[in-house]
Design an enzyme around this catalytic site. Structure first.
Site, PDB file in Angstrom:
ATOM      1  N   TYR A   1       0.821  -1.200   0.000  1.00  0.00           N
ATOM      2  CA  TYR A   1       0.000   0.000   0.000  1.00  0.00           C
ATOM      3  C   TYR A   1       0.860   1.258   0.000  1.00  0.00           C
ATOM      4  O   TYR A   1       1.859   1.313   0.713  1.00  0.00           O
ATOM      5  CB  TYR A   1      -0.894   0.022   1.246  1.00  0.00           C
ATOM      6  CG  TYR A   1      -1.656   1.316   1.393  1.00  0.00           C
ATOM      7  CD1 TYR A   1      -2.924   1.438   0.846  1.00  0.00           C
ATOM      8  CD2 TYR A   1      -1.107   2.409   2.047  1.00  0.00           C
ATOM      9  CE1 TYR A   1      -3.623   2.627   0.956  1.00  0.00           C
ATOM     10  CE2 TYR A   1      -1.799   3.602   2.150  1.00  0.00           C
ATOM     11  CZ  TYR A   1      -3.055   3.707   1.610  1.00  0.00           C
ATOM     12  OH  TYR A   1      -3.739   4.885   1.713  1.00  0.00           O
TER      13      TYR A   1
ATOM     14  N   TRP B   1       1.606   5.522  -1.816  1.00  0.00           N
ATOM     15  CA  TRP B   1       1.604   6.448  -2.939  1.00  0.00           C
ATOM     16  C   TRP B   1       2.703   6.077  -3.918  1.00  0.00           C
ATOM     17  O   TRP B   1       3.490   5.174  -3.689  1.00  0.00           O
ATOM     18  CB  TRP B   1       1.717   7.885  -2.437  1.00  0.00           C
ATOM     19  CG  TRP B   1       0.380   8.371  -1.969  1.00  0.00           C
ATOM     20  CD1 TRP B   1      -0.339   7.868  -0.917  1.00  0.00           C
ATOM     21  CD2 TRP B   1      -0.418   9.403  -2.559  1.00  0.00           C
ATOM     22  NE1 TRP B   1      -1.527   8.542  -0.826  1.00  0.00           N
ATOM     23  CE2 TRP B   1      -1.611   9.489  -1.805  1.00  0.00           C
ATOM     24  CE3 TRP B   1      -0.243  10.278  -3.642  1.00  0.00           C
ATOM     25  CZ2 TRP B   1      -2.615  10.415  -2.109  1.00  0.00           C
ATOM     26  CZ3 TRP B   1      -1.245  11.195  -3.931  1.00  0.00           C
ATOM     27  CH2 TRP B   1      -2.416  11.254  -3.179  1.00  0.00           C
TER      28      TRP B   1
HETATM   29  N1  MGD Z   1      -0.884   8.749  12.108  1.00  0.00           N
HETATM   30  C1  MGD Z   1      -1.339   8.766  10.848  1.00  0.00           C
HETATM   31  N2  MGD Z   1      -0.881   7.876   9.966  1.00  0.00           N
HETATM   32  C2  MGD Z   1      -1.329   7.897   8.705  1.00  0.00           C
HETATM   33  C3  MGD Z   1      -2.304   8.838   8.289  1.00  0.00           C
HETATM   34  C4  MGD Z   1      -2.796   9.763   9.255  1.00  0.00           C
HETATM   35  O1  MGD Z   1      -3.666  10.614   8.975  1.00  0.00           O
HETATM   36  N3  MGD Z   1      -2.264   9.709  10.516  1.00  0.00           N
HETATM   37  N4  MGD Z   1      -2.749   8.827   6.995  1.00  0.00           N
HETATM   38  C5  MGD Z   1      -2.693   7.573   6.268  1.00  0.00           C
HETATM   39  C6  MGD Z   1      -2.951   7.794   4.841  1.00  0.00           C
HETATM   40  S1  MGD Z   1      -4.479   8.453   4.446  1.00  0.00           S
HETATM   41  C7  MGD Z   1      -2.091   7.421   3.869  1.00  0.00           C
HETATM   42  S2  MGD Z   1      -2.597   7.562   2.236  1.00  0.00           S
HETATM   43  C8  MGD Z   1      -0.772   6.820   4.189  1.00  0.00           C
HETATM   44  C9  MGD Z   1       0.336   7.272   3.245  1.00  0.00           C
HETATM   45  O2  MGD Z   1       1.388   6.404   3.321  1.00  0.00           O
HETATM   46  P1  MGD Z   1       2.393   6.198   2.083  1.00  0.00           P
HETATM   47  O3  MGD Z   1       1.655   6.168   0.811  1.00  0.00           O
HETATM   48  O4  MGD Z   1       3.226   5.025   2.432  1.00  0.00           O
HETATM   49  O5  MGD Z   1       3.247   7.534   2.169  1.00  0.00           O
HETATM   50  P2  MGD Z   1       4.274   8.218   1.180  1.00  0.00           P
HETATM   51  O6  MGD Z   1       5.176   8.993   2.060  1.00  0.00           O
HETATM   52  O7  MGD Z   1       3.564   8.963   0.132  1.00  0.00           O
HETATM   53  O8  MGD Z   1       5.089   7.002   0.578  1.00  0.00           O
HETATM   54  C10 MGD Z   1       5.283   6.803  -0.773  1.00  0.00           C
HETATM   55  C11 MGD Z   1       6.643   6.171  -0.968  1.00  0.00           C
HETATM   56  O9  MGD Z   1       6.743   5.702  -2.307  1.00  0.00           O
HETATM   57  C12 MGD Z   1       8.005   6.092  -2.839  1.00  0.00           C
HETATM   58  N5  MGD Z   1       7.878   6.236  -4.292  1.00  0.00           N
HETATM   59  C13 MGD Z   1       7.344   7.276  -4.983  1.00  0.00           C
HETATM   60  N6  MGD Z   1       7.437   7.070  -6.300  1.00  0.00           N
HETATM   61  C14 MGD Z   1       8.032   5.875  -6.465  1.00  0.00           C
HETATM   62  C15 MGD Z   1       8.413   5.140  -7.623  1.00  0.00           C
HETATM   63  O10 MGD Z   1       8.199   5.523  -8.762  1.00  0.00           O
HETATM   64  N7  MGD Z   1       9.011   3.933  -7.397  1.00  0.00           N
HETATM   65  C16 MGD Z   1       9.258   3.448  -6.145  1.00  0.00           C
HETATM   66  N8  MGD Z   1       9.818   2.265  -6.042  1.00  0.00           N
HETATM   67  N9  MGD Z   1       8.917   4.151  -5.048  1.00  0.00           N
HETATM   68  C17 MGD Z   1       8.314   5.339  -5.205  1.00  0.00           C
HETATM   69  C18 MGD Z   1       8.329   7.400  -2.157  1.00  0.00           C
HETATM   70  O11 MGD Z   1       9.710   7.671  -2.201  1.00  0.00           O
HETATM   71  C19 MGD Z   1       7.772   7.156  -0.744  1.00  0.00           C
HETATM   72  O12 MGD Z   1       8.745   6.619   0.097  1.00  0.00           O
HETATM   73  O13 MGD Z   1      -0.415   7.165   5.540  1.00  0.00           O
HETATM   74  C20 MGD Z   1      -1.391   6.783   6.475  1.00  0.00           C
HETATM   75  N10 MGD Z   1      -0.864   6.983   7.814  1.00  0.00           N
HETATM   76  N1  MGD Z   2      -0.312  18.686   1.638  1.00  0.00           N
HETATM   77  C1  MGD Z   2      -0.817  17.443   1.723  1.00  0.00           C
HETATM   78  N2  MGD Z   2      -2.028  17.169   1.171  1.00  0.00           N
HETATM   79  C2  MGD Z   2      -2.554  15.917   1.291  1.00  0.00           C
HETATM   80  C3  MGD Z   2      -1.848  14.863   1.899  1.00  0.00           C
HETATM   81  C4  MGD Z   2      -0.578  15.176   2.475  1.00  0.00           C
HETATM   82  O1  MGD Z   2       0.094  14.313   3.064  1.00  0.00           O
HETATM   83  N3  MGD Z   2      -0.100  16.464   2.362  1.00  0.00           N
HETATM   84  N4  MGD Z   2      -2.391  13.598   1.942  1.00  0.00           N
HETATM   85  C5  MGD Z   2      -3.481  13.270   1.017  1.00  0.00           C
HETATM   86  C6  MGD Z   2      -4.184  12.066   1.455  1.00  0.00           C
HETATM   87  S1  MGD Z   2      -3.505  10.542   1.081  1.00  0.00           S
HETATM   88  C7  MGD Z   2      -5.361  12.098   2.093  1.00  0.00           C
HETATM   89  S2  MGD Z   2      -6.098  10.641   2.576  1.00  0.00           S
HETATM   90  C8  MGD Z   2      -6.017  13.370   2.399  1.00  0.00           C
HETATM   91  C9  MGD Z   2      -6.428  13.431   3.861  1.00  0.00           C
HETATM   92  O2  MGD Z   2      -7.355  14.429   4.077  1.00  0.00           O
HETATM   93  P1  MGD Z   2      -8.029  14.527   5.523  1.00  0.00           P
HETATM   94  O3  MGD Z   2      -8.296  13.181   6.053  1.00  0.00           O
HETATM   95  O4  MGD Z   2      -9.181  15.451   5.420  1.00  0.00           O
HETATM   96  O5  MGD Z   2      -6.839  15.185   6.355  1.00  0.00           O
HETATM   97  P2  MGD Z   2      -6.461  15.160   7.913  1.00  0.00           P
HETATM   98  O6  MGD Z   2      -5.297  16.085   8.050  1.00  0.00           O
HETATM   99  O7  MGD Z   2      -6.301  13.777   8.413  1.00  0.00           O
HETATM  100  O8  MGD Z   2      -7.703  15.763   8.670  1.00  0.00           O
HETATM  101  C10 MGD Z   2      -8.376  16.937   8.257  1.00  0.00           C
HETATM  102  C11 MGD Z   2      -8.794  17.791   9.418  1.00  0.00           C
HETATM  103  O9  MGD Z   2      -9.570  17.031  10.336  1.00  0.00           O
HETATM  104  C12 MGD Z   2      -9.351  17.576  11.618  1.00  0.00           C
HETATM  105  N5  MGD Z   2      -9.792  16.582  12.599  1.00  0.00           N
HETATM  106  C13 MGD Z   2      -9.146  15.487  13.050  1.00  0.00           C
HETATM  107  N6  MGD Z   2      -9.912  14.816  13.943  1.00  0.00           N
HETATM  108  C14 MGD Z   2     -11.060  15.510  14.043  1.00  0.00           C
HETATM  109  C15 MGD Z   2     -12.267  15.332  14.784  1.00  0.00           C
HETATM  110  O10 MGD Z   2     -12.434  14.372  15.531  1.00  0.00           O
HETATM  111  N7  MGD Z   2     -13.249  16.263  14.597  1.00  0.00           N
HETATM  112  C16 MGD Z   2     -13.122  17.326  13.766  1.00  0.00           C
HETATM  113  N8  MGD Z   2     -14.129  18.164  13.640  1.00  0.00           N
HETATM  114  N9  MGD Z   2     -11.992  17.520  13.075  1.00  0.00           N
HETATM  115  C17 MGD Z   2     -10.997  16.629  13.199  1.00  0.00           C
HETATM  116  C18 MGD Z   2      -7.884  17.904  11.638  1.00  0.00           C
HETATM  117  O11 MGD Z   2      -7.589  18.884  12.617  1.00  0.00           O
HETATM  118  C19 MGD Z   2      -7.664  18.410  10.217  1.00  0.00           C
HETATM  119  O12 MGD Z   2      -7.741  19.815  10.148  1.00  0.00           O
HETATM  120  O13 MGD Z   2      -5.167  14.480   2.153  1.00  0.00           O
HETATM  121  C20 MGD Z   2      -4.464  14.418   0.927  1.00  0.00           C
HETATM  122  N10 MGD Z   2      -3.780  15.689   0.745  1.00  0.00           N
HETATM  123 MO    MO Z   3      -4.583   8.875   2.112  1.00  0.00          MO
END
Ligand code: MGD
Ligand code: MGD
Ligand code: MO
Length: 840
Positions: free
Chosen positions: A151, A153
């Site tokens: 899993y 990006w």
């Molecule tokens: N505590 C907490 N944890 C979270 C979240 C949260 O809100 N709170 N959010 C969750 C969510 S929604 C998500 S989506 C995940 C994200 O978790 P990840 O998708 O694992 O996060 P990224 O840092 O985007 O990791 C992408 C990796 O792919 C590598 N990569 C990019 N392009 C290529 C390529 O072309 N080839 C290869 N081989 N590698 C490549 C990059 O260098 C990077 O290391 O984290 C989750 N974890």
């Molecule tokens: N710049 C940037 N953009 C991103 C990403 C990134 O890593 N960086 N990640 C991308 C990905 S994979 C995803 S999944 C999306 C995630 O998008 P979201 O899931 O919407 O992002 P989060 O930052 O987890 O949370 C959004 C807001 O929810 C609030 N929040 C948290 N818990 C609670 C709660 O219990 N109640 C209320 N009312 N608010 C709460 C936080 O303070 C925050 O402002 O963003 C995408 N966009």
């Molecule tokens: Mo995500």
């Protein structure tokens, strides 16, 4: 239209490519003419990333400048300026194998993963080693031992989509264990089909043009779009940010409901309402009770378009549990004044109100409930499917609500199907499947997949069964992990527990561009190119389909890095010519695929006829021109209102739910008899929140997505200098709390609980409510010998529990921590340098 529709999950006007679900589109074979990309030594190159189409300046073969191809919003997107660092810093330049693994792959001492030094090997040696060990594991332990869920990006681009390429490779060579769901919307994507008959989270939203014309109130509920719209799943079209500029300039009242005064809240000068984290459902139940008591409920809407309101009302009235969910009850839980709860409810009823919800609050314990409750509340207001009203779950993500353009949609690499193997020999690819395409693990159903956020549990408890969404899932016994794209050591919850789980299988192979914490915890690391070192092609706007853009190779690959397509093709060669041919579709090069995907879009636009406005040039002309093509919005998409057709005729345009209507009560969920997910939206106490805080862990930790990164991506660039505090990841602390703790702005603090501990840099501010702290996810894990993360990775502190037995999503916004000023000697941050045995 078939009436059977109501029986099926309806996925209308969705993302052309669902996030993290490999694309199913496959183009036809087209003979590519010889196209020579020819590198620019001095000049500009157009490429693209999640953060937008980029213009790179190249001097003497090196990237010297990176800027957006078009500047269309008030807000600069800092992610767009660090391409040089994305090529030149923290790179994995050569293949490496962990010492004990190289010495004896049969007894590789997996407990030393991440602790032991690496040994550089030749590219061919690494390829042979991976192929041999993979084959050995599959032959002796079966498909269920091979984990390719991988899993995460990737880098934008329709060819070099690393996770899909991994699946393609693992499929051809005999299959693998995959995962279901994602971290983004783990809870919502499972509950919303029961409620609305569609995913909602990955679907086109009511058009922004309609909102600007018709809404009187916009509520931004648990969302920070100015931050999260800096990126998109494909390539950012940047129009979402442009629409937030327009919202700021309009007369529409904006209310943010969030424990944090977000960038968006400040930029829009919005009213801020801050409930205690994870208590929004209680707050909304109070609002619902209040609407009933002042008779501000649209009963006609409820009668015509929904089922189960009466049962939900019984719950509000406390018929079975004796607890009335009124505003007094809600106020005690969420901490807001009763007056605030009542006033919000009435304002929403009296005005066309669009509730834009982010996904943060569903990434929490019982995360199924908040969006179900938002749908219920919107139904009571009678505003779903009306211009200016209702709710939307993707305005903050991939530019939802930006009207869809009529143009060509590019093809892309597919995972293909599982190859047929008999007596250790490759027989061929299945005929029937080839046409339908699609990853095998989707076709096989649940036998070889598990809900992804359970991965640590799976690795530690093979054979265990769990309940999941009305079914039973049996965990496989995994012995070989191949990860390409994704940084699980950083993204998964409760890092200390996850690292233990990660050290169980015999083999871990990782393709990476950078020395991420995950690469450092592999046995074999393959050096991958960044997207700036290879040719590709992409589209902007996951919903808008706005541009087709070239992604031209800008510079030569660093060290011995190869693109993932080639790494997997070379692995296939070890399995034999036939396997190689199946993987490469008869030896196609990436450039041939680029042309093929372009041609499939070209053919679509040709079919629209001469009056259609945006002609596409032939491929050779497009590639030579080095300019994106832009398509135009249609009138229908500019005026489009989500669910309007259902409101117009709920029988003919029934929803994909069991009843065809909006389900405030679900009979299917009733049948599952889950204790932690009732058949109607309900309040459940989270495992850890301010309502059960203790002196050992008095603060609620939010782990928002970082504004200045994409998760862990870009963490190693010098953009970090703009936000790091004393060299550590910043943690936002309320002023009154900081004062009590004797912490000043700029101090290094230790954040800890029973699960782990990290150092972080204090940012003291009233932008966060008292009792809550925010440490964004994605900081690179940097453990010292005692398990203290020296840089500040939030997941060292989070809980690894499922949302409920329904969705089994992750709960990374639930959890309590303690904080103290760090007074010891500051350890050096080593997260961004190469591990022992490797060169940077
Ligand atoms: N505590 C907490 N944890 C979270 C979240 C949260 O809100 N709170 N959010 C969750 C969510 S929604 C998500 S989506 C995940 C994200 O978790 P990840 O998708 O694992 O996060 P990224 O840092 O985007 O990791 C992408 C990796 O792919 C590598 N990569 C990019 N392009 C290529 C390529 O072309 N080839 C290869 N081989 N590698 C490549 C990059 O260098 C990077 O290391 O984290 C989750 N974890
Ligand atoms: N710049 C940037 N953009 C991103 C990403 C990134 O890593 N960086 N990640 C991308 C990905 S994979 C995803 S999944 C999306 C995630 O998008 P979201 O899931 O919407 O992002 P989060 O930052 O987890 O949370 C959004 C807001 O929810 C609030 N929040 C948290 N818990 C609670 C709660 O219990 N109640 C209320 N009312 N608010 C709460 C936080 O303070 C925050 O402002 O963003 C995408 N966009
Ligand atoms: Mo995500």
């Amino acid at each position: 239209m078939s009436l059977d529709r109501r029986k099926f999950l309806k996925i209308g006007a969705g993302l052309s490519f669902l996030p993290l679900v490999p694309s199913l589109v496959s183009g036809k074979t087209v003979q590519a003419s010889s196209i020579n990309s020819g590198l620019v030594r001095n000049g500009t190159v157009i490429t693209a990333a999640h953060w937008g189409i980029l213009k790179l300046t190249i001097k003497d073969g090196k990237i010297t400048k990176s800027e957006p191809w078009e500047k269309i919003t008030n807000n600069d997107n800092p992610l767009q300026h660090y391409t040089a660092d994305m090529v030149y810093k923290s790179r994995v330049k050569y293949p490496y194998v962990r010492k004990s693994y190289l010495a004896n792959p049969n007894n590789p001492k997996p407990e030393l993963r991440g602790k032991e030094e690496f040994v550089r090997v030749s590219y061919d040696q690494a390829i042979k080693l991976i192929a041999r060990e993979l084959k050995k594991t599959r032959d002796s332990k079966g498909v269920q031992a091979i984990f390719g869920g991988s899993y995460g990006w990737y880098s934008s681009g329709r060819v070099h989509n690393t996770r899909v390429l991994l699946h393609r490779f693992l499929n051809v060579t005999g299959g693998f264990v995959g995962v279901s769901g994602d971290y983004s919307t783990g809870a919502s994507q499972v509950i919303m089909p029961y409620v609305m008959g569609s995913l909602e989270v990955y679907e086109q939203q009511t058009s922004w043009e309609s909102i600007l014309k018709n809404s009187k109130i916009v509520v931004i509920w648990g969302s920070d779009p100015l931050s999260t719209l800096r990126i998109a799943w494909g390539v950012n079209d940047q129009r979402g940010l442009q629409y937030f500029d327009k919202l700021r300039d309009s007369d529409i009242k904006v209310i943010c409901i969030d424990p944090v005064r977000t960038q968006t809240c400040k930029y829009l000068k919005a009213e801020l309402i801050s409930p205690r984290p994870n208590t929004d459902v209680a707050m909304m139940l109070g609002m619902a009770s209040h609407l009933i008591s002042v008779n501000k409920v649209n009963y006609e809407f409820l009668d015509t378009y929904t089922v189960g309101f009466a049962k939900f009302k019984d719950y509000l009235d406390g018929k079975s549990d004796g607890v009335k969910k009124d505003t007094a009850w809600a106020s005690k839980i969420c901490g807001l004044d009763e007056k605030v709860i009542k006033s919000l409810a009435e304002q929403f009823y009296d005005n066309p109100t669009m509730i834009m919800s982010g996904w943060g609050m569903q990434r929490a314990h019982h995360g199924e409930q908040p969006h179900w409750m938002i749908a219920t509340l919107s139904a009571m207001l009678g505003q779903i499917g009306t211009p200016g009203g209702g709710f939307g779950l993707s305005y903050h993500y991939s530019n939802g609500g930006v009207p869809t353009c009529k143009g060509g949609v590019l093809g892309g690499i597919t995972a293909g199907s599982v190859g047929i193997w008999k007596n250790g020999k490759f027989v061929g690819m299945p005929k029937a499947n080839q046409a339908s395409g699609g990853p095998a693990w989707l076709q096989q159903g649940t036998s070889y997949t598990f809900p992804l956020a359970r991965i640590a549990d799976v690795l530690q408890n093979p054979g265990k069964t769990i309940k999941h969404n009305g079914k039973t899932v049996k965990y496989p016994k995994i012995d070989f992990i191949y990860w390409a794209g994704g940084n699980p050591i950083v993204h998964h919850q409760n890092t200390n527990n996850f690292v233990k789980a990660w050290r169980k299988p015999r083999t871990v192979v990782v393709n990476e561009i950078y020395w991420t914490p995950t690469a450092k915890m592999a046995d074999i690391v393959m050096p991958a190119t960044s997207s700036y070192e290879r040719d590709d092609i992409a589209m902007t706007g996951d919903y808008s389909n706005m541009h087709i853009t070239p992604m031209k190779q800008a510079v030569l690959p660093e060290g011995e890095s190869r693109d993932d397509y080639t790494i997997f093709a070379d692995l296939c060669k070890v399995y034999g010519q036939k396997v190689y041919d199946a993987y490469t579709d008869g030896g196609k090069t990436p450039m041939q695929l680029i042309k093929e995907y372009y041609d499939s879009a070209y053919k679509q636009t040709q079919a629209y006829g001469a009056e259609f406005a945006t002609p596409m040039p032939v491929f050779e002309e497009f590639w030579a021109k080095n300019e994106p093509i832009k398509f135009d919005e249609t009138m229908e998409s500019i005026e489009w209102v989500r669910h309007a057709e259902f409101i117009e005729d709920p029988i003919l345009n029934a929803l994909g739910t069991e009843s065809g209507l909006i389900e405030i009560y679900s009979k299917s969920i009733e049948k599952y008899k889950y204790k932690d997910c009732k058949p109607h939206p309900a309040w459940f106490e989270p495992a850890e929140y301010l309502g059960n805080a203790t002196p050992e862990a008095p603060f609620h930790l939010l782990t928002n997505h970082p504004a200045n990164r994409l998760h862990s991506q870009l963490c190693h660039t010098s953009l970090r200098d703009e936000y790091a505090v004393n060299g550590r990841e910043p943690i936002l602390i309320n002023k009154a709390d900081a004062k009590k703790l004797g912490i000043k702005d700029g101090d290094v603090v230790r954040v800890f609980n029973k699960r782990g501990q990290v150092l972080a840099g204090a940012v003291v501010s009233n932008d966060i409510m008292p009792g809550v702290v925010r440490l964004c996810e994605g900081a690179w894990y940097d453990p010292d010998d005692n398990g203290l993360c020296k840089y500040g990775s939030a997941n060292c502190l989070t809980l690894d529990l499922p949302t409920s037995e329904l969705a089994n999503g992750n709960i990374s916004h639930t959890g309590l921590v303690n904080i103290e000023k760090f007074t010891g000697e500051l350890p050096e941050v080593t997260a961004f340098s190469a591990p022992k045995g490797a060169e940077n």
